[in-house]
Design a protein around this motif. Structure first.
Motif, PDB file in Angstrom:
ATOM      1  N   VAL A   1      33.990 -81.813  15.266  1.00 43.96           N
ATOM      2  CA  VAL A   1      33.436 -82.447  13.913  1.00 43.96           C
ATOM      3  C   VAL A   1      33.627 -81.283  13.054  1.00 43.96           C
ATOM      4  N   GLY A   2      33.862 -81.775  11.732  1.00 42.34           N
ATOM      5  CA  GLY A   2      34.065 -81.215  10.640  1.00 42.34           C
ATOM      6  C   GLY A   2      32.646 -79.966  10.490  1.00 42.34           C
ATOM      7  N   ASP A   3      31.838 -80.796  10.669  1.00 43.94           N
ATOM      8  CA  ASP A   3      30.429 -80.030  10.298  1.00 43.94           C
ATOM      9  C   ASP A   3      30.362 -78.603  10.891  1.00 43.94           C
ATOM     10  N   ALA A   4      30.762 -78.580  12.214  1.00 44.92           N
ATOM     11  CA  ALA A   4      30.599 -77.377  12.854  1.00 44.92           C
ATOM     12  C   ALA A   4      31.419 -76.034  12.278  1.00 44.92           C
ATOM     13  N   PHE A   5      32.201 -76.294  11.213  1.00 43.62           N
ATOM     14  CA  PHE A   5      32.840 -75.235  10.793  1.00 43.62           C
ATOM     15  C   PHE A   5      32.379 -74.699   9.245  1.00 43.62           C
ATOM     16  N   TYR A   6      31.041 -75.427   9.072  1.00 40.01           N
ATOM     17  CA  TYR A   6      30.397 -75.081   7.866  1.00 40.01           C
ATOM     18  C   TYR A   6      29.155 -74.585   8.315  1.00 40.01           C
ATOM     19  N   PRO A   7      28.852 -73.140   7.999  1.00 38.43           N
ATOM     20  CA  PRO A   7      27.485 -72.463   8.355  1.00 38.43           C
ATOM     21  C   PRO A   7      26.251 -73.382   7.700  1.00 38.43           C
ATOM     22  N   ASP A   8      26.201 -73.973   6.719  1.00 37.16           N
ATOM     23  CA  ASP A   8      25.237 -74.485   6.237  1.00 37.16           C
ATOM     24  C   ASP A   8      25.271 -76.097   6.565  1.00 37.16           C
ATOM     25  N   GLY A   9      26.110 -76.553   7.502  1.00 38.43           N
ATOM     26  CA  GLY A   9      26.286 -77.773   7.998  1.00 38.43           C
ATOM     27  C   GLY A   9      26.776 -78.732   6.660  1.00 38.43           C
ATOM     28  N   LEU A  10      26.372 -79.723   6.605  1.00 38.22           N
ATOM     29  CA  LEU A  10      26.567 -80.702   5.147  1.00 38.22           C
ATOM     30  C   LEU A  10      28.028 -81.006   4.943  1.00 38.22           C
ATOM     31  N   ASN A  11      28.724 -81.220   5.951  1.00 42.10           N
ATOM     32  CA  ASN A  11      30.186 -81.977   5.799  1.00 42.10           C
ATOM     33  C   ASN A  11      30.289 -82.821   6.836  1.00 42.10           C
ATOM     34  N   PHE A  12      30.186 -84.077   6.694  1.00 36.80           N
ATOM     35  CA  PHE A  12      30.106 -84.923   7.693  1.00 36.80           C
ATOM     36  C   PHE A  12      31.389 -85.881   7.819  1.00 36.80           C
ATOM     37  N   ASN A  13      32.006 -85.813   6.928  1.00 36.88           N
ATOM     38  CA  ASN A  13      32.940 -87.021   6.936  1.00 36.88           C
ATOM     39  C   ASN A  13      34.450 -86.465   7.275  1.00 36.88           C
ATOM     40  N   SER A  14      34.503 -85.232   8.085  1.00 37.99           N
ATOM     41  CA  SER A  14      35.683 -84.400   8.230  1.00 37.99           C
ATOM     42  C   SER A  14      35.885 -84.225   9.836  1.00 37.99           C
ATOM     43  N   MET A  15      37.239 -83.640  10.013  1.00 40.18           N
ATOM     44  CA  MET A  15      37.332 -83.531  11.591  1.00 40.18           C
ATOM     45  C   MET A  15      38.353 -82.234  11.484  1.00 40.18           C
ATOM     46  N   ARG A  16      38.665 -81.448  12.902  1.00 36.85           N
ATOM     47  CA  ARG A  16      39.667 -80.901  12.944  1.00 36.85           C
ATOM     48  C   ARG A  16      40.472 -81.436  14.182  1.00 36.85           C
ATOM     49  N   LEU A  17      41.669 -81.200  14.048  1.00 39.79           N
ATOM     50  CA  LEU A  17      42.800 -81.955  15.078  1.00 39.79           C
ATOM     51  C   LEU A  17      43.540 -80.612  15.410  1.00 39.79           C
ATOM     52  N   ASN A  18      43.580 -80.214  16.668  1.00 36.47           N
ATOM     53  CA  ASN A  18      44.819 -79.349  17.243  1.00 36.47           C
ATOM     54  C   ASN A  18      45.839 -80.065  17.663  1.00 36.47           C
ATOM     55  N   PHE A  19      47.173 -79.577  17.221  1.00 38.47           N
ATOM     56  CA  PHE A  19      48.434 -80.246  17.706  1.00 38.47           C
ATOM     57  C   PHE A  19      49.021 -79.113  18.523  1.00 38.47           C
ATOM     58  N   SER A  20      48.669 -78.092  19.017  1.00 42.02           N
ATOM     59  CA  SER A  20      49.467 -77.359  19.639  1.00 42.02           C
ATOM     60  C   SER A  20      49.444 -77.463  21.114  1.00 42.02           C
ATOM     61  N   TYR A  21      48.128 -78.237  21.931  1.00 39.59           N
ATOM     62  CA  TYR A  21      47.920 -78.373  23.073  1.00 39.59           C
ATOM     63  C   TYR A  21      48.599 -79.250  24.008  1.00 39.59           C
ATOM     64  N   SER A  22      48.389 -80.419  23.331  1.00 40.95           N
ATOM     65  CA  SER A  22      48.635 -81.613  24.024  1.00 40.95           C
ATOM     66  C   SER A  22      50.369 -81.807  24.161  1.00 40.95           C
ATOM     67  N   ASP A  23      50.828 -82.485  25.063  1.00 38.88           N
ATOM     68  CA  ASP A  23      52.275 -82.772  25.256  1.00 38.88           C
ATOM     69  C   ASP A  23      52.506 -83.779  24.332  1.00 38.88           C
ATOM     70  N   ASP A  24      53.895 -84.128  23.869  1.00 38.33           N
ATOM     71  CA  ASP A  24      54.242 -84.833  22.717  1.00 38.33           C
ATOM     72  C   ASP A  24      53.949 -86.290  22.733  1.00 38.33           C
ATOM     73  N   ASP A  25      53.987 -86.811  23.921  1.00 41.08           N
ATOM     74  CA  ASP A  25      53.547 -88.222  24.136  1.00 41.08           C
ATOM     75  C   ASP A  25      51.995 -88.610  23.970  1.00 41.08           C
ATOM     76  N   THR A  26      51.385 -87.393  24.532  1.00 41.21           N
ATOM     77  CA  THR A  26      49.918 -87.391  24.593  1.00 41.21           C
ATOM     78  C   THR A  26      49.492 -87.286  23.085  1.00 41.21           C
ATOM     79  N   ILE A  27      50.249 -86.673  22.352  1.00 42.37           N
ATOM     80  CA  ILE A  27      49.745 -86.579  20.605  1.00 42.37           C
ATOM     81  C   ILE A  27      49.799 -88.040  20.272  1.00 42.37           C
TER      82      ILE A  27
END
Ligand code: PMP
Ligand code: G9A
Length: 416
Positions: free
Chosen positions: A361-387
């Motif tokens: 959840v995007g909120d986790a990357f804001y020290p004060d919180g208050l950002n509720f409509n974002s998210m982080r996706l990692n693309f390095s870990y999963s294999d291609d079909d899984t992505i």
């Protein structure tokens, strides 16, 4: 007598909070879960055969020293090889004496916190920010001032305004923390102009820059970008990087380049923390750098991750609703997603888990919180079909969430 352990914990220990990312790593273990949450390198990008060779070389050459305690500064041959590489690849003017080996760059951040932050001190960071850095700095009870990012990496006007505002209340920040290249979590990169401008501002207002550069080598197009440290002639930048993304995180090897005065303090703090970094790892990593394996391996990693980034972006474009926005990273491991403001990614998370797909959840990357409509996706870990499969699952979750109407718009902070 029962131990009243709560009474015995330090004030500092009582304030420690779990990292959302470390907690989320447990979710990765659930069968059939597709996780875009952890910032994990791809295990197929680990140079297993080469590591084997480097271990054999270590055994043949110097195994007894490799198994012994080492100096706190780190193995001289490795520091020398890294200093050479920093000069050649990053235009950072340094010698082995300007370099300290750490147990991952995470330890470098922790040592910086020990040496620079008293309780109540203020540091600056662009937001969204790497969660592990926020955790390292808040463990030393520092206050964080968040500066929004923009398409050039950091909103320089907002930075100046905030520094001036702090000044009027007698607060002088100790440093600014930044990941200028393929940032975790946004994937964004600071422009060359803003890198120089940031250094000018740090000089004008007399604070340090903590430049965290784990992803600089992982460019997919456009070539390498000089770090802020390469423009630093006055020892104002503490630069840290890591083997985690160019070899394997299990080695737990990072390094710091800083001025003599700063390095001396970091070394003292490290003596108390762990005496020295894993010596065997350092010997093996030396063979990896010295033997010329690193350069070749990094090319392969770039190739693997570029393909994964392209697959993720293409699938997002195809399946995500048109109201969704995302960043287009030119390297690194992350894409930042911004959803319509009425969606709260924290509430949506449980629904995503039910569909067996995870994000941070995007909120986790804001020290004060208050950002509720974002998210982080990692693309390095999963294999291609899984992505492909995971993004389609996530698209369904988002589409369903968009059909729910709320009476009131949840409050959302501006930012990336
Ligand atoms: N800084 C950033 C920006 C990171 O993303 C990470 C790991 N994900 C670290 C530091 C810590 O890395 P390590 O300790 O493995 O070098
Ligand atoms: O905590 C870890 O395992 C490293 C990953 C960091 C991240 O997800 O940003």
């Amino acid at each position: 007598m029962v131990v009243n352990i709560e009474r015995l914990f330090s004030k500092r220990a009582k304030k420690l909070r779990a990292s959302e990312i470390r907690e989320l790593l447990k979710i990765t273990q659930i069968p059939n879960m597709i996780s875009f949450a952890g910032g994990l390198p791809n295990p197929h990008a680990f140079p297993v055969e080469i590591i084997h060779e480097c271990i054999e070389k270590t055994f043949k050459k110097d195994i007894r020293n490799a198994l012994q305690y080492g100096t706190t500064e780190g193995l001289a041959s490795l520091r020398g090889a890294l200093a050479e590489r920093m000069k050649k690849k990053k235009q950072i003017n340094c010698e082995l004496y300007d370099l300290l080996i750490t147990s991952g760059s995470q330890q470098a951040l922790s040592l910086v916190a020990i040496c620079l932050l008293d309780p109540g001190d203020t540091y600056l960071t662009s937001v969204p920010a790497y969660l592990g850095a926020i955790q390292a700095f808040s463990a030393y009870e520092a206050n964080c001032e968040s500066i929004p990012m923009n398409e050039e990496g950091i909103d320089i006007d907002s930075l100046r305004r905030n520094i001036e505002r702090l000044r009027r209340t007698g607060i002088q920040p100790k440093f600014i923390y930044t990941v200028p290249t393929f940032q975790n979590p946004s994937g964004e990169t600071m422009s060359l102009g803003h890198r120089k401008e940031l250094l000018n501002i740090a000089s004008e207002y007399d604070f340090l820059i903590v430049e965290d550069d784990p992803y600089g080598e992982l460019y997919f197009e456009g070539g390498p970008i000089p770090p802020i440290k390469s423009f630093d002639t006055k020892g104002r930048v503490i630069y840290t990087s890591t083997f985690s993304k160019i070899l394997a995180p299990g080695f737990r090897l990072g390094w710091v380049v800083a001025s003599k005065e700063i390095l001396e303090k970091l070394i003292l703090a490290k003596q108390a923390a762990d005496l020295c970094t894993n010596v065997f790892s350092q010997y093996v990593a030396y063979e990896y750098v010295h033997g010329g394996y690193l350069d070749k391996q990094v090319e392969q990693i770039r190739c693997i991750y570029k393909k994964k980034r392209d697959i993720m972006l293409k699938t997002i474009k195809k399946y995500f609703p048109k109201e969704v926005k995302w960043t287009m990273p030119h390297g690194g491991m992350f894409i930042w997603i911004t959803l319509p403001k009425r969606i709260d990614t924290r509430f949506m998370f449980q629904k995503a888990i039910a569909k067996k797909v995870a994000y941070v959840v995007g909120d986790a990357f804001y020290p004060d919180g208050l950002n509720f409509n974002s998210m982080r996706l990692n693309f390095s870990y999963s294999d291609d079909d899984t992505i492909r499969e995971g993004i389609q699952r996530l698209a369904e979750v988002i589409k369903e969430e968009l059909t729910i109407s709320y009476d009131e718009e949840p409050f959302v902070a501006e930012g990336v």
